[in-house]
Scaffold this motif. Structure first.
Motif, PDB file in Angstrom:
ATOM      1  N   ALA A 251      -4.164  10.202   1.736  1.00  0.00           N
ATOM      2  CA  ALA A 251      -3.012  11.328   1.659  1.00  0.00           C
ATOM      3  C   ALA A 251      -1.876  10.513   2.290  1.00  0.00           C
ATOM      4  O   ALA A 251      -0.679  10.623   1.624  1.00  0.00           O
ATOM      5  N   TRP A 252      -1.802   9.732   3.279  1.00  0.00           N
ATOM      6  CA  TRP A 252      -0.718   9.274   4.012  1.00  0.00           C
ATOM      7  C   TRP A 252      -0.156   8.044   2.999  1.00  0.00           C
ATOM      8  O   TRP A 252       1.204   7.997   2.678  1.00  0.00           O
ATOM      9  N   GLU A 253      -1.092   7.325   2.407  1.00  0.00           N
ATOM     10  CA  GLU A 253      -0.668   6.156   1.489  1.00  0.00           C
ATOM     11  C   GLU A 253       0.149   6.766   0.364  1.00  0.00           C
ATOM     12  O   GLU A 253       1.222   6.260  -0.388  1.00  0.00           O
ATOM     13  N   LEU A 254      -0.327   7.814  -0.329  1.00  0.00           N
ATOM     14  CA  LEU A 254       0.121   8.361  -1.521  1.00  0.00           C
ATOM     15  C   LEU A 254       1.498   9.093  -1.266  1.00  0.00           C
ATOM     16  O   LEU A 254       2.455   8.903  -1.944  1.00  0.00           O
ATOM     17  N   ALA A 255       1.596   9.805  -0.066  1.00  0.00           N
ATOM     18  CA  ALA A 255       2.773  10.368   0.410  1.00  0.00           C
ATOM     19  C   ALA A 255       3.923   9.118   0.547  1.00  0.00           C
ATOM     20  O   ALA A 255       5.196   9.520   0.385  1.00  0.00           O
ATOM     21  N   ARG A 256       3.396   8.149   1.144  1.00  0.00           N
ATOM     22  CA  ARG A 256       4.537   7.266   1.423  1.00  0.00           C
ATOM     23  C   ARG A 256       5.035   6.438   0.010  1.00  0.00           C
ATOM     24  O   ARG A 256       6.245   6.138   0.024  1.00  0.00           O
TER      25      ARG A 256
ATOM     26  N   LEU B 150      -5.917   2.606   0.935  1.00  0.00           N
ATOM     27  CA  LEU B 150      -5.119   1.588   0.171  1.00  0.00           C
ATOM     28  C   LEU B 150      -5.599   1.410  -1.292  1.00  0.00           C
ATOM     29  O   LEU B 150      -4.950   1.285  -2.420  1.00  0.00           O
ATOM     30  N   LEU B 151      -6.931   1.442  -1.422  1.00  0.00           N
ATOM     31  CA  LEU B 151      -7.563   1.328  -2.830  1.00  0.00           C
ATOM     32  C   LEU B 151      -7.055   2.424  -3.790  1.00  0.00           C
ATOM     33  O   LEU B 151      -6.824   1.998  -4.837  1.00  0.00           O
ATOM     34  N   ILE B 152      -7.373   3.455  -3.473  1.00  0.00           N
ATOM     35  CA  ILE B 152      -7.208   4.838  -4.244  1.00  0.00           C
ATOM     36  C   ILE B 152      -5.750   4.951  -4.430  1.00  0.00           C
ATOM     37  O   ILE B 152      -5.270   5.114  -5.584  1.00  0.00           O
ATOM     38  N   ALA B 153      -4.903   4.576  -3.587  1.00  0.00           N
ATOM     39  CA  ALA B 153      -3.643   4.854  -3.734  1.00  0.00           C
ATOM     40  C   ALA B 153      -3.109   3.901  -4.722  1.00  0.00           C
ATOM     41  O   ALA B 153      -2.215   3.989  -5.821  1.00  0.00           O
TER      42      ALA B 153
END
Length: 514
Positions: A46-51, A375-378
């Motif tokens: 969630a954090w990686e995608l929000a960033r 990291l991978l899913i983002a």
């Protein structure tokens, strides 16, 4: 140290209270990405995608970091017992290198975020060691050291450690870390909110319809629509790819106590000997460190799992003998899922999936694995594919063929329960035979019921069939829980869900108290 009652529960949760829970969504909700699960994998994703500018909502059935992540031993390492020699044989040198590269990238990412966000999470750099006390087990360690070094890790074979007892040998990898995982994740959740992300606790997702957008139903009645969905519930609660055929649940016990700081090991240790023994220490008050010892793994709900109190006693006795003077403070248990080929399943949820992703099967290494999954899913959600994506792809089939024996062994275990659970038992206790605090599966009115007698003597009954796929549950007296031996679902004595993949509680049954 002893295993007397009154010891406190999971240290990480106790020392990082979450305050008031975030309420469930009050009505319909539409976002770019819905992440199901608020542990390391879910929040990292969630954090990686929000960033990256996505509008994200996290839906957590309990409390953020209150599940498996809150019950871990909190080692952040790319050395996963004896994985590299295994990978070199089953996935080739390149597969082992990609595994080391991706897990190391996760550790670096966590270190970057601790620094960037100023996270106070007791971060300590430490070496990770896999060791053996028995000289007959040294050869696999030498092979592992060579394979890990060949994969790109700074690995070496050593015979000396900072443990207070001798070892025959160990694989040692420097530059790893240990930390307070709940403090880390709560800080990540706070930053996620600052970036516009939404957090919903006490919200169990019960249904998924993939489309454009996808639709999620919840036990609170709210419907969530999202362009993309990430299932990061430890064990997938939605499984169109039948991933449960490639996952086996494993439960492990944890005991912890205080030592003078100068007597506590500073590196992190694990040995597969003696049904696994894992050791690390963490900062504590008054010149002490908290020693955390893990081991005694077993399949939840399976024969042999009922003697959990005996297992706690064995683990406690081991800690006492290796670390004299340990003052007991805590004990808890954790649960992991092992994939049949020893590699996590991270990527598209099923063949043909365009909008749903999954992260599971971390095999006891869900901290580095969860960060790696984020990291991978983002990247996948943005149309990019890291070089190690294929290694973790849940749709891979070649690995199932290569690991056929593990796959068949797991399926035979599940099949025994599907068939055996439907045969009448040779003997069965009567309700009046149950002592306070105990439970058993009994025939009541011609039906199998999970019957529990509480400490006041009252009997309570629920259906004995797990609501996931119908296996019979068994009672874990030490943890006061009904457990499914097939896929690891866990329920409270009154039938409430403690742990998935089940998304519905055990149904209530009527029984006469005696």
């Amino acid at each position: 140290m002893n295993s007397e009652q009154g010891l406190r529960g999971a240290y990480w949760i106790e020392t990082a209270p979450g305050g008031e829970p975030a309420p469930p969504p009050s009505g319909g909700l539409t976002v770019d990405v819905a992440v199901v699960g608020g542990g390391m994998a879910g929040l990292s994703t969630a954090w990686e995608l929000a960033r990256r500018g996505r509008e994200v909502a996290v839906l957590e059935a309990g409390r953020i970091a209150g599940g498996v992540t809150g019950h871990t031993t909190a080692k952040l390492s790319a050395l996963h017992t004896l994985v590299y020699d295994h990978l070199r044989r089953t996935r080739g040198r390149e597969g082992a290198r990609l595994y080391a590269h991706s897990q190391s990238a996760a550790i670096r990412r966590a270190a970057e975020l601790v620094d960037e966000l100023g996270i106070e999470c007791e971060w300590e750099e430490a070496a990770a060691c896999t060791y053996a006390e028995n000289p007959e087990h040294v050869a696999p360690l030498r092979a592992e050291a060579e394979a890990a070094r060949d994969a790109g890790l700074p690995a070496e074979f050593v015979t000396g450690t900072d443990l207070p007892y001798p070892v025959a040998g160990a694989v040692r990898v420097t530059g790893q870390a240990q930390f307070h995982p709940v403090k880390y994740l709560r800080a990540l959740a706070d930053d996620l909110r600052r970036r516009g992300g939404a957090m919903y606790e006490g919200t169990r997702v019960t249904g998924l319809t993939e489309g454009e957008p996808c639709a999620l139903t919840t036990d609170t009645g709210a419907e969530v629509r999202a362009r993309e969905v990430v299932v990061a519930t430890h064990y997938p609660v939605f499984d169109r790819a039948l991933l449960f055929t490639r996952l086996s649940p494993r439960r492990e016990l944890v005991v912890a106590g205080t030592l003078d700081a100068d007597r506590a090991p500073r590196d992190m240790y694990i040995t597969p000997e003696q049904n696994t023994r894992s050791v690390r220490s963490a900062p504590y008050a008054d010149g002490k460190r908290l020693l955390i010892v893990t081991g005694e793994h077993f399949t939840p709900g399976a024969p042999g799992g009922a003697d959990v109190e005996e297992r706690f006693a064995r683990l406690t006795a081991w800690a006492d003998s290796r670390f004299p003077g340990l003052t007991p403070t805590h004990r808890w248990a954790t649960q992991d899922n092992d994939s049949t080929d020893s590699v996590p399943l991270v990527g598209p949820l099923y063949p043909g999936s365009r909008h749903t992703y999954v992260a599971t099967g971390f095999g006891g290494w869900g901290l580095s694995g969860g960060i790696m999954a984020g990291l991978l899913i983002a990247d996948l959600a943005e149309g990019r594919e890291p070089e190690w994506a294929a290694l973790y792809d849940p749709r891979r089939l070649g690995s199932v063929v290569r690991e056929g024996m593990s796959f068949l062994k797991h399926q035979a275990h599940v099949a025994r329960h599907f068939v055996g659970d439907r045969l009448p038992p040779v003997t069965a206790p009567a309700p009046e035979d149950l002592a306070p605090g105990d439970g058993a599966v009994l025939r009541v009115g011609g039906h199998r019921c999970a019957v529990h007698r509480d400490d006041s003597g009252q009997l309570h009954a629920v259906s004995a069939r797990c609501t996931h796929l119908g296996c019979l549950v068994a009672f874990n007296r030490a943890e006061q829980a009904w457990e499914c031996p097939c896929h690891g679902s866990r329920f409270a004595p009154d039938g409430r869900i403690l742990q998935g993949p089940a998304v519905r509680p055990l149904e209530q049954r009527e029984i006469q108290s005696t």
